[in-house]
Design a protein around this motif. Sequence first.
Motif, PDB file in Angstrom:
ATOM      1  N   TRP A  48       3.520 -34.173  16.544  1.00  0.00           N
ATOM      2  CA  TRP A  48       4.013 -35.357  17.255  1.00  0.00           C
ATOM      3  C   TRP A  48       3.716 -36.633  16.464  1.00  0.00           C
ATOM      4  N   ARG A  57       6.452 -36.826  13.991  1.00  0.00           N
ATOM      5  CA  ARG A  57       7.736 -37.182  14.613  1.00  0.00           C
ATOM      6  C   ARG A  57       7.806 -38.668  14.924  1.00  0.00           C
ATOM      7  N   LEU A  58       6.758 -39.182  15.560  1.00  0.00           N
ATOM      8  CA  LEU A  58       6.805 -40.586  15.993  1.00  0.00           C
ATOM      9  C   LEU A  58       6.697 -41.536  14.806  1.00  0.00           C
ATOM     10  N   THR A  66      10.153 -41.537  12.924  1.00  0.00           N
ATOM     11  CA  THR A  66      11.228 -42.346  13.517  1.00  0.00           C
ATOM     12  C   THR A  66      10.916 -43.824  13.336  1.00  0.00           C
ATOM     13  N   ALA A  67       9.642 -44.195  13.455  1.00  0.00           N
ATOM     14  CA  ALA A  67       9.279 -45.603  13.228  1.00  0.00           C
ATOM     15  C   ALA A  67       9.577 -45.984  11.779  1.00  0.00           C
TER      16      ALA A  67
END
Lengths: 364, 364
Positions: free
Chosen positions: A169, A172-173, A176-177
């Motif tokens: 996670w 993933r986060l 995207t940032a």
Amino acid sequence: MYKIDAEVIENIAVGAALLGTGGGGDPYIGKMMALSAINEYGPARLVSPDEIDENAMYAPAAMMGAPSVLVEKFPKGDEFVRVFQKLEKYLGSEIKGVFPMEAGGVNSMIPIIVAAQLGLPLIDCDGMGRAFPELQMVTFHLNGVSSTPMAITDEKGNIGIIETVDNVWAERLARTATVEMGASTLISNYPSSGTELKRSGIANIVSLSEKLGRIIRSKEKDNQVKLQKVLDITGGYDLFTGKIVDVLRGTEGGFNRGKVIIEGLAEYTDEEVNVYIQNENLIALKNGHPLVLTPDLICLVDLETLTPVTTESLKYGKRVRLLALPCNKQWRSAKGIETVGPRYFGYDYDYDPVEELVRKERGQ
Amino acid sequence: MYKIDAEVIENIAVGAALLGTGGGGDPYIGKMMALSAINEYGPARLVSPDEIDENAMYAPAAMMGAPSVLVEKFPKGDEFVRVFQKLEKYLGSEIKGVFPMEAGGVNSMIPIIVAAQLGLPLIDCDGMGRAFPELQMVTFHLNGVSSTPMAITDEKGNIGIIETVDNVWAERLARTATVEMGASTLISNYPSSGTELKRSGIANIVSLSEKLGRIIRSKEKDNQVKLQKVLDITGGYDLFTGKIVDVLRGTEGGFNRGKVIIEGLAEYTDEEVNVYIQNENLIALKNGHPLVLTPDLICLVDLETLTPVTTESLKYGKRVRLLALPCNKQWRSAKGIETVGPRYFGYDYDYDPVEELVRKERGQ
């Protein structure tokens, strides 16, 4: 402990670009930033993990995203320290030293900048012993260390802190940032105790980079002598020589992805090697069969000078040598292969250590 | 100050859904969560902004993302308090009260949950006086208040804190995180002093919602009497009555987007109204001409019961009344129109206040 001065930086930049297996950023840009930092703040100090305080906290600082973007989106210079200090503030405890998360032209240099600017020791270890494209691809992850709290920033001054339920996670986060922030960011994650650093870090990687760079940059005229020294130190293999005849690439989901096709020269005439890339060189096939597979290191170097060729500088006509270096043994565990083996990246091959592949190739 | 008990919650849920102009979430889900919170922790207290400490800090708690997703991705219940407390911890100063950021079936309820669970006052103001789809679309932004530090979380337990160079960057980064986290998240942002709340907040919005909900829910049999009361309190207009004949919608970039086509009934026979939606109803065209334009409020209500119809529950055959309420005057400033006017959302109309549009329509 030794001092990281301009000469040492030049060496590390080249050696780390070799271990960066095509990724980890352009060594020229990384080097210029580090040279400028020690010019302003004085040399940094390299400290062995053996000498650190087991109870103190340490953290890396690194660039995340597509290395090719860095060339156009040049850092302002304050991002490295900002991201490191944001993490420190969020943790609420002093960070006593900085270390590289991976080897690479840029990601070996950023911790030097932070060390010089903040007067902190640079710890001689990393979390990969090479470069990999995703945040959970570090030996710390294999040992259950959390990637978060993690700080992320961009050159504009936007800042994020994330705490996630697992390291995938976090990837993933942060990814995207990173894409939203313009495909490259600065991060500081995996805050670790000295004990953790000794257990999970890959020791002596900075000094190994320095040694490799010193050999490659030396005035030794006989290329074979230099090459042999590099192979001796790394336990590596010289597997192919050829000319790049095609480079397919794109920036996708915050990564550089591509494929390079190399036609054999000299003893390899009529043979072809394809290298598949996601920021880093991940697998090499020779005439359609595995030659080297991730997590072992696939290093493309200039045929004449042995200078490492990063993904961004692959181009038609360039003559290269393909070296393969065995990865750190932590990667060869079941969890290691699950995390960074060929199948994780979508390649339909079981991992086979480079030593085995070479033995089969040579019909031994 | 008054107590927010079960009856008051039922009223607020309905009144806020009206002011939510189709967005702000399903009032049934919001209401059930708030009722369950006061059942466990006791009623919350509603406090006027006139009574708050000017030097203390206050913050909202809200859902971000596509309201339709909440129906399938039901909250666990600990997210609201978690996100609020994370922001508080990051700020390093106590937050003395919570307020809704917008009116809406869910976003008017979440602050009640936080207030009940933490024993904090619910402040009777918000930052919109209606609902809007993006984070910078609040009166605080018009007055230069920063959206960050901002906390964001999901039902799994991932947490982010962001600090951005401006409020549009906060929207961009929180939006991409929201999409990655599954299209709906919980947030707490725009931490504000009591002074700021008095200056920038839209006062008495919770009590207004309560009054509107009480009228709509009352046993009064004459629909026209209820309607007139709603229009009197809000200064609104009853502009169209019709049957929904088509609903076009999708989830895109973390928003619900769509268009609803309404065919006129009774005095409006042979006329057609189209309402364009991005989470909220943004513009209404009648026979191709502007009837109501954002930031004025476009409220679709059930023809028989006056119950607000949220975007998720629009469907073929439903008979609705279109009410238009003038927005808070802060939105009618130049910066207000730039931030939430028709052109911001890509509609090629200059804003004209609903009073003007009605005057022209009626040929006065």
